[in-house]
Design a protein around this motif. Structure first.
Motif, PDB file in Angstrom:
ATOM      1  N   SER A  61     -22.222 -25.196  11.274  1.00 49.42           N
ATOM      2  CA  SER A  61     -21.173 -25.587  10.325  1.00 49.42           C
ATOM      3  C   SER A  61     -21.241 -24.741   9.061  1.00 49.42           C
ATOM      4  O   SER A  61     -20.222 -24.241   8.566  1.00 49.42           O
ATOM      5  N   ALA A  62     -22.456 -24.553   8.518  1.00 48.33           N
ATOM      6  CA  ALA A  62     -22.608 -23.736   7.314  1.00 48.33           C
ATOM      7  C   ALA A  62     -22.269 -22.276   7.598  1.00 48.33           C
ATOM      8  O   ALA A  62     -21.653 -21.590   6.770  1.00 48.33           O
ATOM      9  N   ALA A  63     -22.657 -21.767   8.784  1.00 50.38           N
ATOM     10  CA  ALA A  63     -22.335 -20.386   9.139  1.00 50.38           C
ATOM     11  C   ALA A  63     -20.827 -20.204   9.285  1.00 50.38           C
ATOM     12  O   ALA A  63     -20.273 -19.164   8.890  1.00 50.38           O
ATOM     13  N   PHE A  64     -20.148 -21.201   9.847  1.00 55.24           N
ATOM     14  CA  PHE A  64     -18.690 -21.121   9.973  1.00 55.24           C
ATOM     15  C   PHE A  64     -18.028 -21.043   8.606  1.00 55.24           C
ATOM     16  O   PHE A  64     -17.123 -20.231   8.378  1.00 55.24           O
ATOM     17  N   ILE A  65     -18.486 -21.880   7.674  1.00 53.93           N
ATOM     18  CA  ILE A  65     -17.893 -21.874   6.333  1.00 53.93           C
ATOM     19  C   ILE A  65     -18.108 -20.528   5.652  1.00 53.93           C
ATOM     20  O   ILE A  65     -17.191 -19.972   5.028  1.00 53.93           O
ATOM     21  N   GLN A  66     -19.311 -19.966   5.790  1.00 54.42           N
ATOM     22  CA  GLN A  66     -19.592 -18.682   5.147  1.00 54.42           C
ATOM     23  C   GLN A  66     -18.760 -17.563   5.774  1.00 54.42           C
ATOM     24  O   GLN A  66     -18.210 -16.717   5.058  1.00 54.42           O
ATOM     25  N   ALA A  67     -18.665 -17.549   7.122  1.00 54.12           N
ATOM     26  CA  ALA A  67     -17.861 -16.520   7.782  1.00 54.12           C
ATOM     27  C   ALA A  67     -16.386 -16.650   7.407  1.00 54.12           C
ATOM     28  O   ALA A  67     -15.690 -15.643   7.208  1.00 54.12           O
ATOM     29  N   GLN A  68     -15.912 -17.879   7.276  1.00 49.55           N
ATOM     30  CA  GLN A  68     -14.525 -18.100   6.892  1.00 49.55           C
ATOM     31  C   GLN A  68     -14.282 -17.636   5.459  1.00 49.55           C
ATOM     32  O   GLN A  68     -13.237 -17.029   5.144  1.00 49.55           O
ATOM     33  N   ARG A  69     -15.233 -17.875   4.579  1.00 47.74           N
ATOM     34  CA  ARG A  69     -15.078 -17.448   3.189  1.00 47.74           C
ATOM     35  C   ARG A  69     -15.087 -15.927   3.074  1.00 47.74           C
ATOM     36  O   ARG A  69     -14.354 -15.358   2.252  1.00 47.74           O
ATOM     37  N   LEU A  70     -15.919 -15.259   3.879  1.00 55.48           N
ATOM     38  CA  LEU A  70     -15.913 -13.794   3.871  1.00 55.48           C
ATOM     39  C   LEU A  70     -14.545 -13.253   4.293  1.00 55.48           C
ATOM     40  O   LEU A  70     -14.032 -12.291   3.706  1.00 55.48           O
ATOM     41  N   ALA A  71     -13.958 -13.856   5.319  1.00 59.28           N
ATOM     42  CA  ALA A  71     -12.633 -13.430   5.767  1.00 59.28           C
ATOM     43  C   ALA A  71     -11.580 -13.717   4.702  1.00 59.28           C
ATOM     44  O   ALA A  71     -10.668 -12.905   4.470  1.00 59.28           O
ATOM     45  N   ASN A  72     -11.683 -14.859   4.037  1.00 64.69           N
ATOM     46  CA  ASN A  72     -10.730 -15.185   2.977  1.00 64.69           C
ATOM     47  C   ASN A  72     -10.836 -14.193   1.823  1.00 64.69           C
ATOM     48  O   ASN A  72      -9.823 -13.802   1.222  1.00 64.69           O
ATOM     49  N   ASN A  73     -12.075 -13.782   1.510  1.00 59.72           N
ATOM     50  CA  ASN A  73     -12.266 -12.804   0.442  1.00 59.72           C
ATOM     51  C   ASN A  73     -11.587 -11.478   0.786  1.00 59.72           C
ATOM     52  O   ASN A  73     -10.906 -10.865  -0.046  1.00 59.72           O
ATOM     53  N   LEU A  74     -11.751 -11.036   2.047  1.00 57.47           N
ATOM     54  CA  LEU A  74     -11.115  -9.794   2.479  1.00 57.47           C
ATOM     55  C   LEU A  74      -9.602  -9.940   2.495  1.00 57.47           C
ATOM     56  O   LEU A  74      -8.864  -9.014   2.123  1.00 57.47           O
ATOM     57  N   GLU A  75      -9.123 -11.096   2.912  1.00 58.29           N
ATOM     58  CA  GLU A  75      -7.680 -11.316   2.968  1.00 58.29           C
ATOM     59  C   GLU A  75      -7.066 -11.255   1.578  1.00 58.29           C
ATOM     60  O   GLU A  75      -5.952 -10.747   1.389  1.00 58.29           O
ATOM     61  N   ALA A  76      -7.800 -11.762   0.586  1.00 62.15           N
ATOM     62  CA  ALA A  76      -7.303 -11.675  -0.788  1.00 62.15           C
ATOM     63  C   ALA A  76      -7.279 -10.230  -1.280  1.00 62.15           C
ATOM     64  O   ALA A  76      -6.409  -9.836  -2.066  1.00 62.15           O
ATOM     65  N   ARG A  77      -8.221  -9.417  -0.819  1.00 60.31           N
ATOM     66  CA  ARG A  77      -8.285  -8.018  -1.243  1.00 60.31           C
ATOM     67  C   ARG A  77      -7.162  -7.177  -0.625  1.00 60.31           C
ATOM     68  O   ARG A  77      -6.588  -6.302  -1.283  1.00 60.31           O
ATOM     69  N   VAL A  78      -6.863  -7.412   0.666  1.00 57.07           N
ATOM     70  CA  VAL A  78      -5.832  -6.593   1.318  1.00 57.07           C
ATOM     71  C   VAL A  78      -4.429  -7.024   0.929  1.00 57.07           C
ATOM     72  O   VAL A  78      -3.470  -6.284   1.155  1.00 57.07           O
ATOM     73  N   ALA A  79      -4.304  -8.232   0.373  1.00 54.47           N
ATOM     74  CA  ALA A  79      -3.029  -8.703  -0.203  1.00 54.47           C
ATOM     75  C   ALA A  79      -1.868  -8.602   0.784  1.00 54.47           C
ATOM     76  O   ALA A  79      -0.798  -8.072   0.480  1.00 54.47           O
ATOM     77  N   GLY A  80      -2.090  -9.071   2.008  1.00 52.88           N
ATOM     78  CA  GLY A  80      -1.014  -9.136   2.985  1.00 52.88           C
ATOM     79  C   GLY A  80      -0.731  -7.862   3.732  1.00 52.88           C
ATOM     80  O   GLY A  80       0.210  -7.820   4.544  1.00 52.88           O
ATOM     81  N   SER A  81      -1.487  -6.791   3.494  1.00 47.42           N
ATOM     82  CA  SER A  81      -1.238  -5.527   4.185  1.00 47.42           C
ATOM     83  C   SER A  81      -1.952  -5.443   5.528  1.00 47.42           C
ATOM     84  O   SER A  81      -1.864  -4.421   6.201  1.00 47.42           O
ATOM     85  N   ALA A  82      -2.660  -6.492   5.921  1.00 48.06           N
ATOM     86  CA  ALA A  82      -3.367  -6.507   7.204  1.00 48.06           C
ATOM     87  C   ALA A  82      -3.465  -7.939   7.706  1.00 48.06           C
ATOM     88  O   ALA A  82      -3.413  -8.892   6.927  1.00 48.06           O
ATOM     89  N   ILE A  84      -5.960 -10.498   9.648  1.00 44.51           N
ATOM     90  CA  ILE A  84      -7.396 -10.622   9.901  1.00 44.51           C
ATOM     91  C   ILE A  84      -7.620 -11.558  11.085  1.00 44.51           C
ATOM     92  O   ILE A  84      -7.170 -12.714  11.069  1.00 44.51           O
ATOM     93  N   ALA A  85      -8.303 -11.080  12.083  1.00 45.56           N
ATOM     94  CA  ALA A  85      -8.722 -11.895  13.228  1.00 45.56           C
ATOM     95  C   ALA A  85     -10.216 -12.164  13.076  1.00 45.56           C
ATOM     96  O   ALA A  85     -11.038 -11.274  13.314  1.00 45.56           O
ATOM     97  N   ASN A  86     -10.557 -13.361  12.663  1.00 42.58           N
ATOM     98  CA  ASN A  86     -11.957 -13.706  12.386  1.00 42.58           C
ATOM     99  C   ASN A  86     -12.592 -14.246  13.667  1.00 42.58           C
ATOM    100  O   ASN A  86     -12.672 -15.458  13.881  1.00 42.58           O
ATOM    101  N   ASN A  87     -13.035 -13.346  14.517  1.00 39.59           N
ATOM    102  CA  ASN A  87     -13.609 -13.752  15.804  1.00 39.59           C
ATOM    103  C   ASN A  87     -14.868 -14.586  15.620  1.00 39.59           C
ATOM    104  O   ASN A  87     -15.098 -15.564  16.344  1.00 39.59           O
ATOM    105  N   LEU A  88     -15.718 -14.186  14.664  1.00 39.68           N
ATOM    106  CA  LEU A  88     -16.978 -14.898  14.464  1.00 39.68           C
ATOM    107  C   LEU A  88     -16.729 -16.326  14.009  1.00 39.68           C
ATOM    108  O   LEU A  88     -17.344 -17.270  14.508  1.00 39.68           O
ATOM    109  N   ALA A  89     -15.811 -16.502  13.062  1.00 37.13           N
ATOM    110  CA  ALA A  89     -15.505 -17.856  12.589  1.00 37.13           C
ATOM    111  C   ALA A  89     -14.893 -18.699  13.699  1.00 37.13           C
ATOM    112  O   ALA A  89     -15.175 -19.897  13.810  1.00 37.13           O
ATOM    113  N   ALA A  90     -14.055 -18.056  14.533  1.00 38.02           N
ATOM    114  CA  ALA A  90     -13.462 -18.803  15.648  1.00 38.02           C
ATOM    115  C   ALA A  90     -14.533 -19.272  16.615  1.00 38.02           C
ATOM    116  O   ALA A  90     -14.489 -20.410  17.107  1.00 38.02           O
TER     117      ALA A  90
END
Length: 704
Positions: A61-82, A84-90
């Motif tokens: 559960s904690a690993a899922f939250i951390q992996a999801q937050r990493l993906a959210n951080n990247l998604e905020a950086r790319v600002a809709g230009s990509a 993100i398929a978060n396979n690890l979080a899935a």
């Protein structure tokens, strides 16, 4: 590369593409860089990123939250230009849901053992209740206050409880390190502390509560009344029958609703836990234990004449006297027999469930792998071309070819398996649970009698609203022009599972009909059944297939090890060994310890009989009649109840099994060993009591 894992809805295609070309990056850039410069919107770049797994928390559960937050951080950086398929979080999301699976198995299989251990603790404490009640009544006559009586009882309870806790923790620690290979014992300290606390509180309560109750609610003379004449509150309220009725209602409700603990939407396994499903086995187990107490009290009370007749063959003219003695001790005997019955019910239900689970794990492995050994080729280099060479390998019982093609159902690309319905069962297990009708023989016979017949998955039936007999137009690839053409089939049945087939959608048809319509009779797969070690056959098959590219040889053992490493296919081997060992210890403890303590309480009676001239054989009649009544009667009741509980467990946890078992797997050897251990421990306790009763004991004569 093409699976739609972690992608938002609508982004991924419905099925993976079937026209993919892979090439080196330099060559790709040489061809498509001009197009990318002219039309950037027609070229997409996919970047695969691997995270540092050792930096993630060990908890899913904690690993899922951390992996999801990493993906959210990247998604905020790319600002809709990509996208993100978060396979690890899935994957972690599925794992954290599947982690509930272990909790389910523990609750169903472990909690009854904990309850049984608590009941044994109470029974050990209650074994000296009559002696303590008399001693406390004597102290009250001599002026002892309530605090003094409770202080003496608490001192005895603390001494026994602390000694038992030290021994129990030492045994638990040794088991965790030597058996479970626990590297750091500190991980188990919270559980050890909880178990020690519960055990100590229970031991103190078992001594102090009866002492306080007798001192506050009973007079000195009432405290000496035979407890056998008192009916407990639960018996007057018929709680045993209420528990059984509640368990039956809960079981009926759970079975009727079709509760599936493992759900597989779109082929992705997840776990759904309904805790109300635990009511059925728990209530049935408790109700049967209380019912056995009621039955024994009735049998040794109003029915003691029948008992006298039953033991007449071994007690001769002493049978009325022995029956009267048993009747006087009916409450203690009923409690001991109930504990024996509960111990055997727990051992039987656990052993049958675990044996059935382990047997079905092999069936699941065979369902995944296809057979003992499976040789899989490609459409250009099919395994069927090696059929004669594979059949000639030593220890091969039979080798059966099977087509594995692809067909379009509408726009959905599905796996198509072409078989010979009359021979497929010789190489692999075809279970009744594979088919909706529940009869494999009838379904395969229907397929063999319908040349254009096809079996489809339930998902396809629901998606396309199919009815038996409907014409189903499939698009298959022709060997002549390698293009997909419409070919007619007739829907004749539903296949839930099939060897080597995926979990969601697939088709099963006659190989001859597929060969006729496509112009190719090649078989991409060969299923091999062996008469000995499959590993040696697989090694020979690999040598045979080494000349063909893309050939893959897998064994049942390899597949079983692979699927048992997933939380959706938990390997119960270690848990099984631990639980069955614990069950035997419980049986040994109940039959040996409880009987020994009960007979020790009656040592004075046997010493008096010996002093009055009773022969050893006559004393043995009293002892063996009681012992056989407790052990054999409790074992019979417990084993019968265990079979019923095992059936309920397997029915409730149907989703644990893939596929569902056709019948329970009975570990007869283990049950025979459990009964033998119970008889041996009971005989040892009776033999010890018989030996002690022959020796004059002045203290025993003064007791009471």
């Amino acid at each position: 590369m093409f699976q739609a894992i972690g992608l938002p809805k609508g982004i991924a295609p419905q099925a993976p593409p079937d026209n993919v070309l892979l090439m080196p990056m330099a060559e790709w850039q040489a061809i498509f860089d001009p197009q990318k410069a002219a039309r950037p919107d027609t070229v997409k770049t996919e970047i695969h990123v691997q995270l540092a797994r050792n930096a993630l928390p060990p908890d899913p559960s904690a690993a899922f939250i951390q992996a999801q937050r990493l993906a959210n951080n990247l998604e905020a950086r790319v600002a809709g230009s990509a996208v993100i398929a978060n396979n690890l979080a899935a994957r972690l999301d599925g794992v954290r849901a599947d982690a509930l699976y272990a909790r389910v198995l523990f609750l169903f299989l472990g909690v009854p053992g904990i309850v049984l251990a608590l009941l044994v603790t109470l029974a050990v404490a209650a074994s000296g209740s009559d002696r303590r009640r008399r001693e406390q009544a004597l102290l009250r006559i001599r002026g002892a206050s309530l605090l003094q009586v409770l202080g003496l009882a608490g001192t005895e309870a603390a001494a026994i409880g602390l000694l038992a806790i030290v021994l129990g923790l030492a045994l638990a620690g040794t088991t965790a390190i030597a058996w479970l290979h626990l590297a750091d014992l500190r991980l188990a300290i919270p559980w050890f502390a909880l178990a020690a606390g519960v055990g100590f509180v229970l031991a103190m309560a078992a001594f102090l509560v009866p002492a306080w109750r007798d001192a506050k609610l009973l007079t000195v003379s009432a405290a000496r009344v035979d407890a056998n004449q008192q009916f407990p509150l639960w018996q007057r309220l018929y709680l045993d029958l209420a528990f059984i009725m509640l368990g039956a209602i809960a079981f009926w409700s759970t079975a009727k609703s079709g509760y599936e603990i493992v759900l597989a939407p779109e082929g992705v396994a997840q776990t759904s836990v309904h805790y109300e499903a635990f009511l059925a086995p728990l209530c049935l187990w408790l109700g049967l234990g209380l019912l056995s107490v009621r039955l024994y009290r009735l049998m040794l009370g109003p029915g003691r004449r029948a008992v006298a007749v039953a033991i007449a063959s071994m007690s001769y003219d002493l049978s009325p006297l022995v029956a009267a003695s048993l009747s006087r001790q009916r409450l203690r005997i009923a409690r001991g027999s109930a504990l024996v019955a509960l111990a055997f019910a727990f051992a039987t239900a656990t052993a049958i469930f675990n044996t059935t689970y382990n047997a079905q794990s092999r069936v699941d492995a065979e369902l995944t792998n296809g057979a003992d050994v499976t040789v899989t080729g490609t459409s250009t280099h099919p395994a069927g071309t090696l059929l004669k060479e594979l059949q000639a390998i030593p220890r091969v019982v039979t080798a059966e070819p099977m087509m594995h093609r692809f067909a379009y159902v509408g726009s959905d690309l599905q796996d198509l398996f072409g078989i010979n319905p009359a021979h497929i069962g010789k190489a692999t297990t075809i279970s009744n649970a594979y088919f909706a009708g529940g009869n494999a023989a009838e379904t395969l016979a229907l397929l063999a009698g319908t040349p254009d017949g096809v079996l489809v998955s339930q998902e396809t039936v629901n998606d396309f609203q199919l009815q038996p007999g409907d014409r189903l137009n499939l698009r298959l690839q022709s060997a002549a022009d390698h293009q997909y053409h419409v070919m007619p089939f007739r829907f004749i049945g539903v296949a839930r599972e099939f060897p080597t087939a995926p979990k969601d959608s697939f088709l099963v048809a006659n190989a001859n009909y597929i060969a006729e319509k496509t112009g190719s009779d090649v078989a991409e797969v060969v299923l091999i059944r062996t008469s000995a070690n499959a590993e040696s056959v697989a090694a020979a098959a690999r040598q045979t297939a080494a000349s063909l590219p893309g050939m893959k040889v897998t064994t049942l053992r390899e597949t079983q090890a692979l699927i048992s490493s997933s939380l959706t296919a938990i390997n119960l081997q270690g848990l099984t060994t631990l639980e069955l060992g614990f069950s035997v210890l419980m049986i040994v403890g109940v039959t040996g310890l409880i009987m020994a303590l009960g007979l020790a309480e009656r040592r004075r009676n046997f010493t008096i009989l010996s002093a009055l001239g009773a022969r050893p054989g006559q004393l043995g009649v009293f002892l063996w009649s009681e012992g056989l009544l407790v052990v054999i009667g409790g074992a019979i009741l417990g084993i019968v109840a265990g079979f019923g509980l095992a059936e309920a467990l397997v029915t409730i946890l149907t989703g644990v099994f893939d596929p569902a078992p056709e019948a329970l797997s009975i570990p007869w050897l283990y049950l025979a060993l459990a009964v033998a251990m119970a008889l041996a421990c009971g005989a040892a306790a009776i033999g010890g009591a018989q030996a002690l009763s022959r020796k004059p004991d002045l203290e025993a004569l003064r007791g009471g």
